[in-house]
Design an enzyme around this catalytic site. Sequence first.
Site, PDB file in Angstrom:
ATOM      1  N   CYS A 247       3.910   3.354   8.129  1.00 14.45           N
ATOM      2  CA  CYS A 247       4.120   4.625   7.433  1.00 14.45           C
ATOM      3  C   CYS A 247       4.993   5.548   8.271  1.00 14.45           C
ATOM      4  O   CYS A 247       4.677   5.819   9.435  1.00 14.45           O
ATOM      5  CB  CYS A 247       2.787   5.296   7.139  1.00 14.45           C
ATOM      6  SG  CYS A 247       2.978   6.857   6.253  1.00 14.45           S
TER       7      CYS A 247
ATOM      8  N   ARG B  66       7.696   0.753  -4.275  1.00 15.60           N
ATOM      9  CA  ARG B  66       8.227   1.768  -5.183  1.00 15.60           C
ATOM     10  C   ARG B  66       8.747   1.195  -6.493  1.00 15.60           C
ATOM     11  O   ARG B  66       8.686   1.857  -7.533  1.00 15.60           O
ATOM     12  CB  ARG B  66       9.338   2.557  -4.468  1.00 15.60           C
ATOM     13  CG  ARG B  66       8.808   3.481  -3.372  1.00 15.60           C
ATOM     14  CD  ARG B  66       9.938   4.136  -2.591  1.00 15.60           C
ATOM     15  NE  ARG B  66      10.723   3.172  -1.843  1.00 15.60           N
ATOM     16  CZ  ARG B  66      11.922   3.415  -1.325  1.00 15.60           C
ATOM     17  NH1 ARG B  66      12.487   4.603  -1.516  1.00 15.60           N
ATOM     18  NH2 ARG B  66      12.563   2.495  -0.627  1.00 15.60           N
TER      19      ARG B  66
ATOM     20  N   ALA C 267       0.317   5.514  -0.259  1.00 13.65           N
ATOM     21  CA  ALA C 267      -0.610   6.642  -0.335  1.00 13.65           C
ATOM     22  C   ALA C 267      -0.364   7.429  -1.614  1.00 13.65           C
ATOM     23  O   ALA C 267       0.773   7.748  -1.960  1.00 13.65           O
ATOM     24  CB  ALA C 267      -0.432   7.542   0.880  1.00 13.65           C
TER      25      ALA C 267
ATOM     26  N   GLN D 160      -6.259  -1.019   3.894  1.00 14.27           N
ATOM     27  CA  GLN D 160      -5.412  -0.612   5.017  1.00 14.27           C
ATOM     28  C   GLN D 160      -6.036   0.574   5.745  1.00 14.27           C
ATOM     29  O   GLN D 160      -6.470   1.545   5.122  1.00 14.27           O
ATOM     30  CB  GLN D 160      -4.010  -0.229   4.541  1.00 14.27           C
ATOM     31  CG  GLN D 160      -3.071   0.059   5.712  1.00 14.27           C
ATOM     32  CD  GLN D 160      -1.679   0.449   5.282  1.00 14.27           C
ATOM     33  OE1 GLN D 160      -1.453   1.582   4.893  1.00 14.27           O
ATOM     34  NE2 GLN D 160      -0.744  -0.496   5.343  1.00 14.27           N
TER      35      GLN D 160
ATOM     36  N   ASN E 245       9.366  -6.761   2.988  1.00 10.92           N
ATOM     37  CA  ASN E 245       9.168  -5.541   2.211  1.00 10.92           C
ATOM     38  C   ASN E 245      10.428  -4.679   2.324  1.00 10.92           C
ATOM     39  O   ASN E 245      11.110  -4.699   3.334  1.00 10.92           O
ATOM     40  CB  ASN E 245       7.937  -4.797   2.772  1.00 10.92           C
ATOM     41  CG  ASN E 245       7.624  -3.495   2.065  1.00 10.92           C
ATOM     42  OD1 ASN E 245       7.223  -2.528   2.703  1.00 10.92           O
ATOM     43  ND2 ASN E 245       7.785  -3.439   0.765  1.00 10.92           N
ATOM     44  N   GLY E 246      10.730  -3.947   1.246  1.00  5.61           N
ATOM     45  CA  GLY E 246      11.836  -3.004   1.281  1.00  5.61           C
ATOM     46  C   GLY E 246      12.918  -3.308   0.267  1.00  5.61           C
ATOM     47  O   GLY E 246      13.589  -4.341   0.350  1.00  5.61           O
TER      48      GLY E 246
ATOM     49  N   LYS F 296       0.942  -4.286   9.094  1.00  4.55           N
ATOM     50  CA  LYS F 296       2.158  -3.855   8.395  1.00  4.55           C
ATOM     51  C   LYS F 296       2.939  -2.951   9.341  1.00  4.55           C
ATOM     52  O   LYS F 296       2.391  -1.997   9.890  1.00  4.55           O
ATOM     53  CB  LYS F 296       1.839  -3.120   7.101  1.00  4.55           C
ATOM     54  CG  LYS F 296       3.098  -2.791   6.284  1.00  4.55           C
ATOM     55  CD  LYS F 296       2.749  -2.235   4.915  1.00  4.55           C
ATOM     56  CE  LYS F 296       3.986  -2.168   4.022  1.00  4.55           C
ATOM     57  NZ  LYS F 296       4.998  -1.197   4.494  1.00  4.55           N
TER      58      LYS F 296
ATOM     59  N   PRO G  34       0.829  -1.201   0.000  1.00  2.00           N
ATOM     60  CA  PRO G  34       0.000   0.000   0.000  1.00  2.00           C
ATOM     61  C   PRO G  34       0.864   1.252   0.000  1.00  2.00           C
ATOM     62  O   PRO G  34       1.804   1.375   0.787  1.00  2.00           O
ATOM     63  CB  PRO G  34      -0.796  -0.117   1.312  1.00  2.00           C
ATOM     64  CG  PRO G  34       0.028  -1.007   2.185  1.00  2.00           C
ATOM     65  CD  PRO G  34       0.727  -1.955   1.263  1.00  2.00           C
TER      66      PRO G  34
END
Length: 332
Positions: free
Chosen positions: A104, A229, A22, A74, A204-205, A143, A20
């Site tokens: 976030c 990304r 934004a 989310q 993730n990452g 998350k 997710p």
Amino acid sequence: MLPTAKIGPYTLPNPLIVAPMAGVTDRPFRLLCRRMGAGLAVSEMVIADSKLWHTRKSKFRLNHTGEPEPRSVQIAGGDPEMLATAARKNAELGAQIIDINMGCPAKKVCNKAAGSALMRDEKLVGEILTAVVNAVDIPVTLKMRTGWNHDHRNAPTIARMAEEAGIQALAIHGRTRADKYNGDAEYDTIAEVKAQVDIPVFANGDIDSPEKARHVLQYTGADGLLIGRAAQGRPWIFREILHFLETGKHLPAPPMDEVEQILAEHLDALHGFYGETMGVRIARKHVGWYLQTHEQGEQFRRRFNAIDCALEQRDSIQQYFEDLRNGEVFAA
């Protein structure tokens, strides 16, 4: 061999999930990534305070028409009761999985004791997890990041709390809140979490290539991956990673004609979903991502960003690719 990814009663088609983001993972982008091979796409963050859901932004974020199952939404906030209410209302609106945002790092989220800021207050984390799980009869996922800062990597502690509270799966970004998106993601903490819980763990990452995807899966033992990304302007990364994980071989890069078709369809979806005025504005950043590796892209983007008409945007993209095929170089 691909790991089998499950969230509650749902077995995902594959273990690759659109993280997710934004302002990025709206319905048009989620549908596109699913078409390009993602096994699941999580919605943009929806603020927990349902009194704010009348805003234009929230109405778009709450729209899941035509999305394939399971639909994951989310929610973000710092008040257990408010988050529980938001979970119930999203379930009524068609959510089949509720994801709690504790990942976030944005200041406007963290300053309100939400997002990754919550990881500083483990008591509040426990109250939130219990409240949300008890509020709905659909799976709840979490998350988070590896911790608040390098001295407080408490993801393993929160992961155990989450499992005890009834959370059905975890996604962990390999950075602390203090890191924001700087430096390299680390995967040792994710591997530590995976070793300590029995629920699915998604890493993730910095997963931006098929080789990196395979490395992270092998290194952490994770049940799947969240990709964020790296999918911006490159939604076909999901099919590229899937093919590599299944065969050990690389798919060829998508031909220019296909990239043009994907981008044109994405533009049409944005214009149709948001309407012309808003759709044209949102399309600009996506076009920038699609063309960021093109030598001619920067000059074209400056002109494209001045366009206020949906049809003119579409025509300019068609002309851009036609010029590429003809080997023409853009003048500044």
